[in-house]
Every structure is written in structure tokens, then in C-alpha cells.
Design a protein around this motif. Sequence first.
Motif, PDB file in Angstrom:
ATOM      1  N   ASP A   1       1.096  -1.379  -0.069  1.00  0.00           N
ATOM      2  CA  ASP A   1       0.172   0.241  -0.241  1.00  0.00           C
ATOM      3  C   ASP A   1       1.376   1.102   0.297  1.00  0.00           C
ATOM      4  OD1 ASP A   1      -2.921  -0.798   0.384  1.00  0.00           O
ATOM      5  OD2 ASP A   1      -1.799  -1.866   2.166  1.00  0.00           O
TER       6      ASP A   1
ATOM      7  N   SER B   1      -4.247   6.378   2.336  1.00  0.00           N
ATOM      8  CA  SER B   1      -3.817   7.370   2.180  1.00  0.00           C
ATOM      9  C   SER B   1      -2.652   8.082   3.468  1.00  0.00           C
ATOM     10  CB  SER B   1      -4.774   8.522   2.091  1.00  0.00           C
ATOM     11  OG  SER B   1      -6.137   8.479   3.436  1.00  0.00           O
TER      12      SER B   1
ATOM     13  N   ASN C   1      -4.636   3.214  -4.025  1.00  0.00           N
ATOM     14  CA  ASN C   1      -6.375   1.964  -3.948  1.00  0.00           C
ATOM     15  C   ASN C   1      -5.740   0.731  -4.569  1.00  0.00           C
ATOM     16  OD1 ASN C   1      -8.524   0.359  -5.881  1.00  0.00           O
ATOM     17  ND2 ASN C   1      -8.742   1.928  -3.802  1.00  0.00           N
TER      18      ASN C   1
ATOM     19  N   THR D   1      -7.786   0.405   0.440  1.00  0.00           N
ATOM     20  CA  THR D   1      -7.191   1.685   0.158  1.00  0.00           C
ATOM     21  C   THR D   1      -6.382   2.484   1.736  1.00  0.00           C
ATOM     22  OG1 THR D   1      -9.716   1.709  -0.750  1.00  0.00           O
ATOM     23  CG2 THR D   1      -8.498   3.496   0.073  1.00  0.00           C
TER      24      THR D   1
ATOM     25  N   TYR E   1      -2.257   8.482  -1.243  1.00  0.00           N
ATOM     26  CA  TYR E   1      -3.724   7.750  -2.284  1.00  0.00           C
ATOM     27  C   TYR E   1      -3.433   7.007  -2.523  1.00  0.00           C
ATOM     28  CZ  TYR E   1      -7.796   6.672  -3.051  1.00  0.00           C
ATOM     29  OH  TYR E   1      -9.521   5.729  -3.200  1.00  0.00           O
TER      30      TYR E   1
ATOM     31  N   TRP F   1      -1.394   4.570  -7.485  1.00  0.00           N
ATOM     32  CA  TRP F   1      -0.861   5.606  -6.695  1.00  0.00           C
ATOM     33  C   TRP F   1      -0.509   6.326  -7.179  1.00  0.00           C
ATOM     34  CZ3 TRP F   1       3.743   6.234  -6.573  1.00  0.00           C
ATOM     35  CH2 TRP F   1       4.515   5.346  -6.678  1.00  0.00           C
TER      36      TRP F   1
END
Lengths: 706, 352
Positions: free
Chosen positions: A170, A310, A287, A308, A285, A264
Motif C-alpha cells: 500500500d 492515504s 488503491n 485503500t 493516496y 497510487w
Amino acid sequence: MRNLHTETGNWRAILFCATALAVVPVSHSHATDTVEAVTTPITDAVDSPDLDAVDDVLIADTGTTSEIFSEEYFFSDLPIVFSATRLAQPVSETPVSMTVIDQEMIQASGATEIADLMRLVPGMQVSNYGGDRYFVTYHGRADLYSRSLQVLVDGRSIYDPVIGGVSWTDLPLALEDINRIEVIRGSNAAAYGSNSFSGVINIITEQPSKLQGTLVKASVSNKHTRQVLLRNAGVIGDLDYRLTLNFDEAEGLKTRHDDSTANWLSFRGDYAVNQNNKILFQAGYSNGTQQEGFEGNFWNKPRDTDSTSSFQQIKWTHTTDTDSEYSLHFFHNYIELDDTIIFQHPLTGPIDLITGFSYESHRYELEFQHLLNPTPDLRLAWGTGLRHDNSKSPETLNQDSAAIRNQIHAFINAEWKPTESLTFNLGGMVEKYEGFSGLFSPRVALNYSPIKNHTFRISQSRAYRMPNVWEEQIDMMFRTTGGMPIYQLHKTTEVPDPEEINTIELGYLAAFESIPLTLDVKLFKEKIKPVINYAWDASTRCPACVLDDGAGNFKNDGKMEIDGFEIQLDLDITEDTDLHVVYSHLDASGWQVSRYGGDGLPNGEMDMREAVPEETYGILLSHRFDNGIELSSGYYHTGKLIWLDPGDEVDSYSKWDLRVAKKFKLNDAEIDVAAILHNITDDDYQEYYQVNQAQREFHLQVGVRF
Amino acid sequence: MDASYLAKKYTAVRWKSISPTASYYSGCSAAIIRQFLTVSLFWALALSILTVSAFNSAEAATPKVLIVKSGSVSVYNNIINATKERVSRICSDTSSGCKKASISIKAVSINKQLRSIAKNKKWDLIVTVGTKAAERINSLKINTPVLYSLIPSSSYPRIRSRSSSQSRSAIYIDQPILRQLKLIKAAMPNRKKVGVLLGKYSGIGKQKLMQIIRGSGLTPVIMHVNRNNIGNRLENIYSRIDVLLAIPDPSVYNKHSVLKVLLSSYRHRVPVIGYSAAFVKSGAAAGIYSTPRNIGHHIGDEIGKYFSNNMRLSPPAHPRYFTVNTNRRVISSINIKVPSRKTIMSRIRKAK
């Protein structure tokens, strides 16, 4: 001789460096004894050959400049860039052993994932969970979450409170945006905060001013990865910015259901308010989707998950004219994982059952820090901060409300250099979690250089790892979609105590200027007690459940000791040929309970020796040819080990990589083409799960910078 | 023949002493003697007219220097103090030309009275200190010989072109490139690849600079930069060089860019050679520059020389005296070996 110094680009690094730098304040360092060549003037006839070089264009322009080009330019003050708080620090004066991976090494390694770079660090193990999900651990003893490592990106901890680890997938961070990675090998909570348990990975991103322009990079591989990276960086007035966008698709391992996507966006802005104040702002951010599960497993079945994340980060730094620095740093991390599993069980027939790993977590942290030099041989860094974690996971915590965890902390680090050859480092952090007793993590180190270029270090430290939210209060079960409890999977019956590690370390560092060689040897003993163990516990009851035969539980039963040594050697064979060699030998002992009987007493334990690989090593050799071709090859070996639940025992393996790249110019564009082979020999070694079988990977990357 | 020419002739005669050389008499005829007397008479007349009209004072024999400083800050005052100190030392030295008559020095700032003070014909020499003073004196359109000091060498052609004085010269503020290269060779002999960033005020062309650096046995890596591309160029150049030689240029090195320049320097462990005390204080590994005192001494030398050398100004020059400074914290941090300042200085002196 690269990797001799630490970067000071972010606050933790600054803190760390501040604790270890040996310096005299600026007021003492300049104009101390200037020498005037009054007796032997250099004659102008000899020394003024450039008089004729002044051309008319220069003259015509002079009047139009807003910059003053007169004597004022020579006599006015400049900002003190070089200050205690900013300067790179000789590794010989650090209280810890560390490995620095710079952009040059990142490129040479041919790594396509940040985690993969950790093979260049002695004592680190890297594994592939499947898809684009990698994880790392220092000295083994890990599951897929790397729980015992602190990971910072420009001072922002990306350690997630729920899983208690790092989700590399992520992370909106491109390898191309990294300036360097400093890996602290050993616990250092005193300088890097809680959970700097077994080590710290400190990632420092490149300043946008260094990346000006646009980069478009595309990569493909025989694993069906398709990646496009777009980056633009520039200057608007006093703001330097960088904006990066990434689109990633991967089909993962042949043997797994592990396709993934990651899209991202990340932004970094550096704003210079004035000479003494600057503001750093970052946001990102991301996803993505990841396929999960295994064929044939009735509940952990093949499925698609969605995540997700951020973050926002702002840091204000104020440098005073007296060589001290204040900073205020705030960040917020958000992660959401959507992984709800609806399945049917053979015992319950066509009734839909539900479970899952979905969670949502917020972390807010605010910290103040002050760096100062009260006397020429003493440097101090102190600070205080608070943190608020808010995690929601009805599926794993069996509660709709959020699990809240508040923490306050304060730290101080002092470096005292009474003589040229001696450096003492003393540091400590006190932290208090709501509902837990206070913890104190100290570190003491002495660096002694009896002969120039040779440094010996002895250090001792203690650090803690707080149980993460799952370890603290997991309560995960199968239910019917109507909510009726069927079967308990995991349940913490008693909140475990934090893990505690005590380390003693002896180090030797040789760094020469005459020969481009750096040798770093570290001998250590680590004692971890108590540990947090995960075990099947037949005594964990779920009276309301249809099937009640126990559940997985987190407890504090076990202890462990790791003795060993690590060697790191950097040699610049020629100006264009670099060699980086790392080796680690780990000798572990200890146990932890892996099973409790119906009476709640241990009736099975795991030999922790097996969770730690005895030998890990890596070699990276790179050469740059005059015609712009770069050739590098890495060879990495990891000994046999058992990955903790749910991982498997995997055999030792070696991986051989090769990278050939060429840089060239086309009009105004810089083009960079790289062909990378991972696992040249096509060895089908296993990573993490036995079913995760490696294959030869061929990556092709083309980057255009303009 | 304009007034300044006359004044120059007059003062030259005065300083060289009127008595002709012995050879002048040998074998001379009456006609020649007559001609000589006529010329002498003419000169005597001219002399007396000038003495009355221009000097209007009994102190006519004392050479007078007007120093015009660009401001009242300590830098200028330190220069002037050093100048005065130097001049008085030179004039007390019996071997120097000014042993008989001491030199009178008056220092003024740029102010409203400057016009009337400077226009007064009594000055034998005007020394400007700093760019503003130079420009102000030029704006007054006076013909007195001027020594422009404390100006960047690259701005001298402009100042010279606006000067109405026929006799003028300069003492620059910046160091000659060769001297900076000598510092590199003396302080870090193993560092051969010298990087230079050139901007619009650097005052030297790339080709010329490459020639000088190569001539010193070093390898040049030269790049043109501007405010927008300096970040990228820095990364590029630092990865290719052993040392960065900073040439004074506000479009390259300024309060905003110095942070980038130095932070990159630490990261790449490439030392920067600065051009000012402030640069070394800020974080350059070493620097070579002239302090106000150094420059004052050079001005003092030049004044003494002027009056003992036929009222002739030396050609424009970089400061004769200079200072070498090092920043030990930076040196130890980037892990390089640099000898003591004394050693560096003696090596620079020995270098040819």
C-alpha cells in the motif's frame, strides 16, 4: 566510498544523527585561525589569467539582476547549512551498526520492490507472500507482517497499528523517488520511537529539487507485471514539489491465486518560508486489489480483496542562528482493507457463513523536537509527542466500535565527545500507552577510535514491542450471515505484555580514505523475553459457538536468544566498479509455546532455532562502462527457516540476479533502458509458503526523463 | 592637453625630482640649454598656476588621497583602517618612495557633500571602496585618477567604461581562478576532477576556464546553470566530480541555493571550495578569499606604489593578500583529509 554516512533528511534521522554527531558549534568552527599570506603575496601577473574572459554579455546583464553582485555578495551572511542538525555523520561515530542503500545501489541491485533491497543488508530476510506482497524481517522470527521492524518514510512511521506491521504493497512510494535507505541493524527505540524493536528501516525520499523535470517509466515482465510511473517535479517560487503517479498490475506466482493491482499518487512539497523556516508537506493516496486465498481451502478461499490507503504529513522546521533546531511534525495514516469472506462449510451445508479480515485504521501523531549544542562537545536532542490510533474491524475484533489506543512519549538523546577518539551516546525514551504501564527504552554506546580509521563500539540497549490490536484483542469467528456464532478462529483471552529485547553489541568499523574500503563487523547477543506467542489453545472457549473446541490465542510464553555476527564490506574496486558484500551468521536458541491443552497448559512448543536462518549472505557487484552501459549482478542466499504461522518451513535458497542497463541522450531527453533478470538459474525455491514457488523473472524497463 | 594630463605631468615631475639626469647635459649645445630653459619656464609657470588655483594651500607638497566608501558598515571601515595602517608603515620605511612626504588620506562615505569634496582638484588619487562608491564617483565625471577597489572582476569592464578618468585601475574583491586551483591542489591533492557551475555573472567563459583548469593539471567538469535547473545539475555534477569550486555568481550561489549546494555536497561527500568567509561558515569545506584587512593592505601598497612610481597605477589586479579557511566539522563529516591551514598556505606559496 559510499555508505559511510547517514543522511539527515528527516526528523528521526536528524534526531539520530544529532545524538551521535561529534562537533564543535559553528561559532567555534569558523574564523578561528585564518592565515594571512602577508609575507608572500601571490603576484597578480601569475594569478590573473582570467581577466580577459569577461565578455560584453555579462556586462550588459549586470544591471538587470535582482541579485546584488557587489561586495555585499561577498560579505553578507549565508544560512548556516552546515549545522549540527543537518550534517551527515561519520558512521564511525554512530551508536549503532547500519547499512545505507543509496540510489546508485538501488539501481544496481535491479530490485523492483523496496522490500527486495533488504537482501543487501546483513541479517535481513526477504520473502514473497504472493503477488506483489513482500515482507522483510531482521533475524528471522517473523510472520508476514514484519512486526518487529520500525519503518519510517521521511520520519513518518508506516507501522500499522492493527496488523502491527508494514504493508509494503500500500505504500505510495516509488524506488525512483528514494534518495537512500538507512537500515539500523539493532533496536533503537531511544532514537526512532516505539517498535524500533529488532531494527529500523529509515527511508528518505529525494528532495524534489533533485528530480526536476518529468519522468515516464514503463516496465513489463514475464510475470505479466505492467507498470507505468509518471513523475513531475519542479519549482514554483519558493516551493519545490514532486508529484508521482503509479499504475501497477501483476499476475504474481504461477502457483498462487495472487493477481494484484496498485494505483497510487504521491506528492511532496518543500516550501522555504525564509532562511530559518521551512515546511515539508507530503500526501499520498493508494488503491489496489489483491487476490487472496487458496484453492481447496473452504474458508480461506480464492477471493478478491480491496485496499485503500492515504496519508498526510506536515513538518515545520525552524533553525535558529545559534545552531539549534526546532521542529513540529504531524502525520495521519489511513488504511482500509476490504476482505469479507462468505463461504459454505461442509458441516453447515448450504448456510452462508461469514468471516474476514476487513479493517480500517487511522493513526495520528504529533511530535515536537528540539536539537541543540549546549557545549562544544555535547549535543542533545529531546522531544515529546502523542499518538492516537483508531482501529475498526468488526470481523476480527467482534465489536462495532473502534479500538482506541492513545500513547504519549518523550525522549532524549545525548552525545558527548570528551576527546577526539571517544564518543559516548546516551539515549532513552519513555512511553505510556493508555491501559499499559509506562515503558522505558534506554540505549548506551561508546565509540572508541584508538587509531585513525579504526573504531570500536560497545553498546547496550533495551526496547519493547507493544502488542498490536490483533494481538491485544482479536476475537475472530465464523458466523452465519444472520450473526449466529459458529466457530471461534482466534481469540485473545488476556492482553499480552509487550515483548522486551535486550541487546549487547560489539562493533568494529574500518573506514579508510586512502583505499576505498569500508568494513563493518558486529558481534551481538539479543535476548527476547517475554515473547508474544501465537498458539492453538484448546482451553479458549466460545460457549455460544456451535462448534467449541478452542481457538488461536496470543500469550507471553516463550523466550529466545540470538547470538551472532554480521559483516558488511564495501569496496570501490575502481571508480566505476563497486562491490558490496554482506554476511550474517545467527545462532538462535529458545522456545515458544505453540499449543495449549484443554487445561490451558502448554502441550506443544516450537524450537525457535528453526525460525531463524543460520546463514544469510549477499553480494552485489556493479560496473559502469564508459559508453553508458551499466552491468550489475547480485547473488543472495537465505538459510533454511520456518516462517511463523501461517507460514511454512522453507528450505535454504539462493537467488542470482543480473541487470544490464544503458543510459543515453536523445535530443533533450535522457533515456534509460534496463533489462533485469531475477533468479537467472530458474531455481524453483520456496518463499514463505511451500506453495510459493519462484521462477525466473525477466523485467524490461524503459524510462524517459525530460 | 587637458587638466588631468597637466596635473599628471606636474605631479610626475614633482615626484621624480626636477633635476635632469647627467647624461642629459653631456655634449649639449647652447640651443639645447635654451630650449630646456624655455620648457622649464613653461613648466614653472604651469606649476605655479596650478599651485595657486588648484591647491590654494601651503600643503601642496603632501600627496592627497580621497577614499570613498560605499557605506558606513564595519567592512569598509576595516578596509580603510588597514589601508591607513599599511600606508603609514610603507612611508615609515626608508626604502620606500614616500619617506619624505607622508600621504594624507581622507575617507568619506557616499553623501551629499561628496560631489563638492571629490570635485575639489586637490586630490591626487581617489580610491573607491565598493561598487556603489565606484558608480557614484563615475557619475561625478571627474578626471582625477581613480583606483576602484572591492569590486567583482566581472563588473570592472562596466565600471571602467563609465569612468571619465583617464587614469584608473582596480583591485578586485574576488580571487584569481589559478589561486583557487592552487588551494585545491594544496588542500586536497588527490582530488582531480574539479566541478564548476557557471551562471550569468560568473565573468569567465567555459572554454577559457577549461583551459586554466587543464593547465593546472586538473580535470574540469563545467556546467551552465540557472535558478531553475540548479537542483538537477547539482546532482549531475556532484556524481562526476571530486571537488566543487564555487565561483562567485549570485545567479548560482545565493541564500536560496546554498542550502541545496551544500546539502548535496554532504550527501555526495564532495567538498565545496567557497569564495567567502560566509560560505565557509555556512558549510563549504574550505575557502579562499580576501578579508577586508587583506584588501586594505593591498590598497595601501597600491597607494604607496602610485606615489613612488611616477603616478602610475598598476594594472587591475585580484587582491594580493588572501586568507585560507577550512571548516573542520564539514571536513570530518565528509571524511576527507585536509592539512592544517598553515600547511595549505605554505603549499600555496610554494606553488609556482
